[in-house]
Design an enzyme around this catalytic site. Structure first.
Site, mmCIF file in Angstrom:
data_model
loop_
_atom_site.group_PDB
_atom_site.id
_atom_site.type_symbol
_atom_site.label_atom_id
_atom_site.label_comp_id
_atom_site.label_asym_id
_atom_site.label_seq_id
_atom_site.Cartn_x
_atom_site.Cartn_y
_atom_site.Cartn_z
ATOM 1 N N THR A 225 -17.513 13.062 -2.520
ATOM 2 C CA THR A 225 -16.880 12.012 -2.611
ATOM 3 C C THR A 225 -17.666 10.542 -2.765
ATOM 4 O O THR A 225 -18.876 10.491 -2.582
ATOM 5 C CB THR A 225 -16.353 11.518 -0.880
ATOM 6 O OG1 THR A 225 -15.354 12.651 -0.662
ATOM 7 C CG2 THR A 225 -15.708 10.214 -1.005
ATOM 8 N N PHE A 227 -18.385 6.829 -2.638
ATOM 9 C CA PHE A 227 -18.293 5.548 -1.916
ATOM 10 C C PHE A 227 -18.709 4.295 -2.657
ATOM 11 O O PHE A 227 -19.615 4.364 -3.435
ATOM 12 C CB PHE A 227 -19.095 5.755 -0.425
ATOM 13 C CG PHE A 227 -18.443 6.686 0.341
ATOM 14 C CD1 PHE A 227 -17.812 6.272 1.155
ATOM 15 C CD2 PHE A 227 -18.765 8.063 0.174
ATOM 16 C CE1 PHE A 227 -17.318 7.298 2.253
ATOM 17 C CE2 PHE A 227 -18.331 8.918 1.046
ATOM 18 C CZ PHE A 227 -17.641 8.725 2.316
#
Length: 324
Positions: A225, A227
């Site tokens: 992921t 960020f």
């Protein structure tokens, strides 16, 4: 009247001239691409994001959420507080209550976090850094629970998608979306229901005293992921190598092709194009574009000047680099 072969020959000749001109422009761009552009661009100032006095940062979720993990990695000695939603996190920054907020923007398996993209359009914040976190989801239950006891699984919609293949192996389980993974773990702990489980991090299991019923359930070993750190200060650094933009184009034939060509002809590498619908315009789209480059370079500034004249809407979302 000219014959077909003659017309084809002239087209080939024209194509050769165009290619020759493009090659010449590329050579010139190579020479100029390292030239610094002295004027400021869209009020952005060259300054390291860590050079500010950082007293408070915020993240969306509760303790144990992946956003919390990233926040502590990036700002280990700063007061970090949690809020309920992505919009709450951004508003804390805009209101001056926090210097930065840390939120997820996309996952390598499940794609973009669409709510965040929509907020980046509406809110006057910029990306000042990004961080890639490897994600390994666990299935968590209360102490003593077994896989055979589970009937309901809670998690964030993105986590449920990332674990889709695993969940298909258990079709009898109900799936319920919550605001984030750690909140799902907290709910399972608080409800004390042996039939409930949460998809969350190992840290969430430790924090909320839950058993790991299964781990690595996202199946994709490369699940990551991305960020971003958001600020209301329009800053970039000398090391910034990614530029994110939002574009809206005239609804005309070949317009997207022409716009993308501007990046190529100025020697800029296009690394991402993401389309999002424009709600007030039926089946028309705005584009989120990432390119490699720095706002201080001439070719980047040149592209931005051209875009201002050619597109109907342009917003610089930030010029930043990855933090390791």
């Amino acid at each position: 009247m000219q014959g077909l072969e003659e017309i084809k020959a002239k087209l080939d000749e024209t194509d050769e001239k165009i290619i020759e001109l493009i090659d010449k422009k590329r050579e010139l761009i190579k020479l100029i691409s390292k030239v610094k552009y002295k004027e400021s661009t869209a009020e952005f100032v060259c300054k390291e994001y860590m050079d500010f006095d950082i007293k408070r940062v915020v993240y969306q979720g509760v303790e144990g959420a992946y956003s919390h993990i990233v926040t502590k990695k990036l700002f280990p000695n700063v007061d970090a507080e949690n809020v309920n939603t992505f919009e709450d996190a951004i508003n804390e920054v805009l209101n001056g209550n926090a210097k930065y907020c840390i939120i997820p923007i996309e996952n390598s398996s499940a794609g973009i976090v669409s709510d965040v993209y929509d907020l980046l359009l509406k809110k006057d914040v910029v990306i000042v850094a990004e961080y890639d976190l490897h994600i390994s989801h666990c299935l968590l239950g209360i102490r003593g629970a077994k896989l055979g006891d589970i009937k309901t699984v809670y998690s964030h919609p993105q986590a449920l998608m990332q674990c889709g293949a695993y969940l298909k192996e258990h079709p009898c389980w109900s799936q319920i979306s919550l605001l984030n993974t750690a909140l799902s773990a907290k709910k399972v702990r608080d409800d004390k229901d042996i039939s409930q489980a949460a998809i969350a991090s190992k840290l969430s299991g430790d924090l909320y005293d839950l058993d790991i019923l299964d781990e690595g359930i996202n199946r994709n070993a490369n699940n990551t992921t991305r960020f971003v750190v958001l600020s209301k200060e329009k800053i970039f650094s000398k090391k910034s190598n990614k530029l994110s933009l939002i574009l809206e184009l005239p609804h005309e034939k070949g317009m997207l092709y022409n716009i993308l060509g501007i990046f190529v002809l100025n020697g800029l590498n296009l690394v991402k194009v993401e389309s999002r619908p424009i709600p007030e315009k039926t089946f028309e789209y705005r584009f989120f574009i990432d390119i490699e480059g720095n706002l201080s370079l001439y070719n980047v500034s040149n592209v931005l000047e051209i875009l201002k004249k050619e597109v109907t809407f342009l917003k610089i979302l930030g010029n930043y680099c990855s933090v390791k």
